[in-house]
Every structure is written in C-alpha cells, then in structure tokens.
Design an enzyme around this catalytic site. Sequence first.
Site, PDB file in Angstrom:
ATOM      1  N   GLU A   1      38.822  17.493   0.334  1.00  0.00           N
ATOM      2  CA  GLU A   1      39.062  17.703  -1.094  1.00  0.00           C
ATOM      3  C   GLU A   1      40.212  16.834  -1.587  1.00  0.00           C
ATOM      4  O   GLU A   1      40.185  16.357  -2.728  1.00  0.00           O
ATOM      5  CB  GLU A   1      39.337  19.179  -1.398  1.00  0.00           C
TER       6      GLU A   1
ATOM      7  N   PRO B   1      16.706  25.937 -21.111  1.00  0.00           N
ATOM      8  CA  PRO B   1      17.110  26.436 -19.795  1.00  0.00           C
ATOM      9  C   PRO B   1      17.306  27.954 -19.807  1.00  0.00           C
ATOM     10  O   PRO B   1      17.489  28.534 -20.880  1.00  0.00           O
ATOM     11  CB  PRO B   1      18.444  25.743 -19.535  1.00  0.00           C
TER      12      PRO B   1
ATOM     13  N   HIS C   1      38.839  13.500  -2.567  1.00  0.00           N
ATOM     14  CA  HIS C   1      38.228  13.512  -3.903  1.00  0.00           C
ATOM     15  C   HIS C   1      39.307  13.543  -4.989  1.00  0.00           C
ATOM     16  O   HIS C   1      39.236  12.809  -5.968  1.00  0.00           O
ATOM     17  CB  HIS C   1      37.380  14.782  -4.100  1.00  0.00           C
TER      18      HIS C   1
ATOM     19  N   ASP D   1      27.908  15.405  -1.505  1.00  0.00           N
ATOM     20  CA  ASP D   1      28.492  14.232  -2.170  1.00  0.00           C
ATOM     21  C   ASP D   1      27.566  13.033  -2.058  1.00  0.00           C
ATOM     22  O   ASP D   1      27.410  12.264  -3.006  1.00  0.00           O
ATOM     23  CB  ASP D   1      29.830  13.858  -1.510  1.00  0.00           C
TER      24      ASP D   1
HETATM   25  P1  ADP Z   1      16.816  33.453 -22.016  1.00  0.00           P
HETATM   26  O1  ADP Z   1      15.749  34.307 -22.610  1.00  0.00           O
HETATM   27  O2  ADP Z   1      16.961  32.115 -22.694  1.00  0.00           O
HETATM   28  O3  ADP Z   1      16.768  33.314 -20.522  1.00  0.00           O
HETATM   29  P2  ADP Z   1      18.473  35.609 -22.868  1.00  0.00           P
HETATM   30  O4  ADP Z   1      18.175  35.658 -24.306  1.00  0.00           O
HETATM   31  O5  ADP Z   1      17.767  36.579 -21.996  1.00  0.00           O
HETATM   32  O6  ADP Z   1      18.221  34.151 -22.308  1.00  0.00           O
HETATM   33  O7  ADP Z   1      20.052  35.709 -22.677  1.00  0.00           O
HETATM   34  C1  ADP Z   1      20.633  36.642 -21.808  1.00  0.00           C
HETATM   35  C2  ADP Z   1      21.931  37.175 -22.371  1.00  0.00           C
HETATM   36  O8  ADP Z   1      22.908  36.148 -22.447  1.00  0.00           O
HETATM   37  C3  ADP Z   1      21.802  37.694 -23.787  1.00  0.00           C
HETATM   38  O9  ADP Z   1      21.404  39.015 -23.794  1.00  0.00           O
HETATM   39  C4  ADP Z   1      23.213  37.504 -24.330  1.00  0.00           C
HETATM   40  O10 ADP Z   1      24.052  38.558 -23.926  1.00  0.00           O
HETATM   41  C5  ADP Z   1      23.678  36.258 -23.621  1.00  0.00           C
HETATM   42  N1  ADP Z   1      23.427  35.067 -24.453  1.00  0.00           N
HETATM   43  C6  ADP Z   1      22.627  34.035 -24.140  1.00  0.00           C
HETATM   44  N2  ADP Z   1      22.632  33.094 -25.108  1.00  0.00           N
HETATM   45  C7  ADP Z   1      23.447  33.554 -26.081  1.00  0.00           C
HETATM   46  C8  ADP Z   1      23.860  33.045 -27.361  1.00  0.00           C
HETATM   47  N3  ADP Z   1      23.401  31.867 -27.817  1.00  0.00           N
HETATM   48  N4  ADP Z   1      24.698  33.810 -28.102  1.00  0.00           N
HETATM   49  C9  ADP Z   1      25.147  34.981 -27.650  1.00  0.00           C
HETATM   50  N5  ADP Z   1      24.797  35.517 -26.466  1.00  0.00           N
HETATM   51  C10 ADP Z   1      23.965  34.824 -25.668  1.00  0.00           C
HETATM   52 ZN    ZN Z   2      32.934  16.632  -1.240  1.00  0.00          ZN
END
Ligand code: ADP
Ligand code: ZN
Length: 606
Positions: A431, A208, A434, A506
């Site tokens: 709310e 993701p 829920h 919901d």
């Molecule tokens: P993707 O390429 O999977 O979309 P990125 O590598 O561009 O994600 O992540 C964006 C930022 O989020 C990174 O520069 C870092 O600051 C932070 N980040 C994301 N995943 C991690 C992780 N596993 N550890 C530390 N920082 C992370």
């Molecule tokens: Zn609701």
Amino acid sequence: MRSWSTVATVALVLWLLYRLNPNPAMVETITQLEFYRLLDEGKIRGKVIRYIDRDEGSTYLAGERELDRLDDKGMPVKSPYRVILVPGENEEMMNDLFDRQIDVEVREKRSAISPFVSQLIFFLAFMGLFYWFFARRMGGEGGPFGFGKSRAKMLTGKEDKKKVTFADCAGIDEAKEEVQEIIEFLKKPERFRKLGGRIPKGVLLVGPPGTGKTLLAKAIAGEAQVPFFAISGSDFEEMFVGVGASRMRDMFAEAKKRAPCIVFIDEIDSIGQKRTGAGALGGSHAYEQTLNTMLVEMDGFDANEGVIVIAATNRPDTLDAALLRPGRFDRQVTVELPTLKGRTDILNLHGRKIKFAADADLSRVARGTPGFSGADLANLLNEAALLATRKGLDGVDMATLEEARDKVMWGRERRSAGYSQRERETTAWHEAGHAVLQVLLPNADPLHKVTIIPRGRALGATMALPEKDVLNHTKSFFLDQIVICCGGRIAEEYLTGDISTGAAQDIRQATDIARQMVCTFGMSDKFGFQAFSEPGQFTAAELPPAFSEATSQAIDAEVTRIVETAYAKAKKILDENRSAVEKLAAALLERETMDGSDVRRIMENA
Ligand code: ADP
Ligand code: ZN
C-alpha cells in the site's frame, strides 16, 4: 359433509389467528446498547429470533434474557425481551451474533399491534369469515377449498398502501422530469386525452441497482394518487410452469379493475431475456410463457385504459427485442448513479432522521463516495447510526461516518481471519508503494486515505479523493492511474525480494485501463482516433469481427507497451523515493490507517 368442513376451516383459521397474536404484554423492549451489554455479561439465553418484515427487512430481535433476581430454586429468573432494529441493513449486528456463536433464527414478523386492537381484529375476522362463508354458500359457488377464484386472488401482485412521493427521491431530477407526463395522465386521463397527448403503455426504467428505480415507480403512483401493484421478475423463478403465466394474467385483471393504476415489474430481465434459438424448438419454457402472457396482456388493452406498466432493469441489453416494440416498453427512462450534488441531496434526505455531532459534514461524505448508489448511501447512514449507538455517542460524528463508508465500500472488516504478521508487513509495503505514487504523480487525484486493515477480499487499500465528479478523464490521468497500480508489487518486492498474488487486482485494473485507452478512447499513439469492439462485448453470432487478426495482435502489443512503460516509470519513481516507501510502510504497520495529510507529512521528512 359441507358443514363439517366449515367447522374445520373456521377452527383452523381461529387457531392460526390465535397463534399469530400472543399476548405481548410481558415483553420488555431494550435498547441495542443494553442488548450488547447483556450479551457481554452472558445474560442472553438460548437463541435469538430475528423477525423479518417482508417489506422492511429486519424489524426486531427477540428472545429470553436472565434477570438479576433468583427464583425460589436459586436459578436466575428469565424474562422475554425485544430489541428494535434500524430498518434496512443489520448485517453487521448479525455477523457479530454469528461471531459470538449465538443462534439466530429468522421468522416472519408477528403483528406488533396492541392487545386491544388485535382482539378487535380477531373479532372482525371471525365475523367476516362467517359472513364470507355463508354468502358463498347461498351464491352456490365453490367452497373455500375450490381451486378457483380465491386461489387466484391470493396470487395477485400486492398493492402498496404507503405513499411515497417525489420528495422521497433525491438526485434523479432528470428522470423525475421525464415521468412527469405520466403523472399528469394518471391524474386526469380525460383531460389528457382531450389535449391529444400520447401515453406510453410501458416505461422501462434503466439503471444500476439501488439507484431508486422502485422508489421512482412508487413515487409516480404516490404523486398521481393511484394504486401501485408490484411484482418482481425473480418471483417467477421458483414457480411451476403455468403458474407464473396465470399469476401474470391475474395481476393484469386486477389492475384493469383498479385503473388508473401502476403495475411495477422489477428485475424484468429475469423473465424478459432474449429467447435463445434452442428454446424456440422446445416450446414451453416457463419464463417464456410468463413473458408471452405479459406481452399478450399488454397488447390486449388500450393505453387509454389507464394501466401503465413500469418495468425496471439494470441490463437493458439482455432484454428480448419483443419487449421494446412500439406499444410495449417503448419509452426508456435512465436512472443514473447520483452525481456529487445528488449524493449530497440523498445524504441530507436520509440524514433527516439521524442526530449528528457538530463535526459531521455530509457534503464531505458525498465527496468521498463516488460511485455509491442511493441505496449504498442510505445503508451508509444506517450503518453509521448503528456504530454510533454501539460506541455510546450522542450523535454520529465524522469518524463514524468514514468508518461506515469504508464498511459499505469494502465489506466487513476481517480482523481475525488468519492474517499473519508477514502478510501485514507485505501489505504495508504494497500500500505504501501505491500511496507514494498517488501523492507524487501530477495528474492523479489527491490521496485520501491508506489502510492495511483487511476488508472484504482486499488486504489493504489506497483511496483517492476526487475534487469533484469527473465524467471526462484525460489520457494523462489514465496513464498515472496505471503507474499507481504498478506501485504495489514493486514496493512488495523491495521487502521480500519476491512477488506475491497480492497484486492480482492491480494487474487486472492496469490492463483494463490500458485496453480501454486503446480500444474505446482513441488514446494510443499507434491507432489514434479509432475504436475497436472489445472481446466479450458481443457474441460472435451478433457481429462480424470488426477488425483483422493482424489488428487484434497490434492492439495486444499496444496494450503491452502502455503497461510496460507505466511499470518502468513506477519503478523509477519508487527507486528514487525508496526511503519514503520504507518510512510510510513502518508508519502503516504501527497505525494501520493514515489519511492523506499524514502521508504527505511523512514523505516530506523522508
Ligand atoms: P432500485 O429499484 O433501483 O434497485 P430502490 O428504489 O429499491 O433501488 O432503492 C433502494 C433504497 O435506496 C430506497 O428505498 C431508498 O431508501 C434508497 N434510495 C435509492 N435511490 C434513492 C434516491 N435517488 N433518493 C433517495 N433514496 C434513494
Ligand atoms: Zn494493490
């Protein structure tokens, strides 16, 4: 003719260099707090310029402010300022400026180097330009305006100099382990070959958005100490036919010269989508050309040459099968959303730069952020630091962390957006419905918080706090979840005697869960241990229908039965606890947000 264009070019370049390096001596750097104070006092004049660095996002704001002195005409003296921004997200601040109707103009960042250094660069550039120009003329190649090599060079992927290492990636230990071999190879290709290791040419990172795929690719290069070339599939979207393909070729040519190295292709799905039947006839679709060029380039070199192509995607299912053949991206590494421990590690990693108050507990934040990516967590901490600055706190405390969490999760609060008293009341009852169910149902997670502060598109929210990350849900959990979904509408009806659109989300969620129980998890009494492909999962051409029309109707009936049973159960529980709903709704109207323990206390006394 030639010498005339020489002079023109030199003049043009000098002028540009001059424009890029104005004397920054008079600009005063002010804090964000100071900036907000000046805004409140109406002393920020004219528009604000937001300087963006291509790699880091916003870097600083600049503009003119009024000083407390008057000039000889009796007008306030104006003076330039700038505000350094926390790298990463500054959307909150931008929205604030927008709300205050301050014009924000975005510009590419100017070099922030000192006058002395900039003059030095200026001088060197001048010398370099002359050297380059005369060397060229002697060699008799095309001039600076030729559409030859110089242009191609400009278009190659950029090489990243900043070193990222494994220490910068947290919570993705499995993925790190899987790419270890590639690092060994890049470090010592000779030795690796002797030992007979097989090295992939292409590695596909699947996961993701925001889980650290780019970060991991950079870290591989950093660990192996090799150059890193990056390009994004979406860059090709604006390119003319042919340009994308030539850029791809140039990048590979450059990479081969610098081997061993890493070529990183982000968002490969935007060029590597399944080719459609119609496109095959039409021929030269721009992406298809780019994709083909990439495949030709990858086939054209030997894995041992030491160029490793790493591509990232979050939609591996949409990729053209040609990409996944042996000798191309035949190795896949999954980068998952972080687990509870991973989130704790990521928060601790990014939290190193931040000053916290004594009550800040990052492991608690980690518990309250299931489903957050690494990028979301980094964003949460940035947001919290910014909020704390604006509140004038000495360190980021727990309340601020929670606020930042909600912001990242729900988008920006919409305090003023046409929200009537009647809507607030309805939301409070909704709310409360829920929340009461969340507390009373034995198989639901504990209630974390309930709020009627609108955020993003939701008017309110009821949030649960899972004790740990659950990978495996039970049938009784799902059933209770559906019952909780029904509670909103039932409670609304108590108040208004009518029903509203407020429950749309919901209803959707309840139906989704019920359908998955039947089709995917084998949790229905009628079908038991069977799976059915859900509609929309496959296109008709790919897969023959897995079941008959009669079965399809039976599935629908089963889903209906589950949801109806849950609705009846919700109605029964709420009818029996109507006074609790009423009390809770009243309390919500007064306090807007309550945490789980407050709610339980009110319910005990109801
Ligand atoms: P993707 O390429 O999977 O979309 P990125 O590598 O561009 O994600 O992540 C964006 C930022 O989020 C990174 O520069 C870092 O600051 C932070 N980040 C994301 N995943 C991690 C992780 N596993 N550890 C530390 N920082 C992370
Ligand atoms: Zn609701």
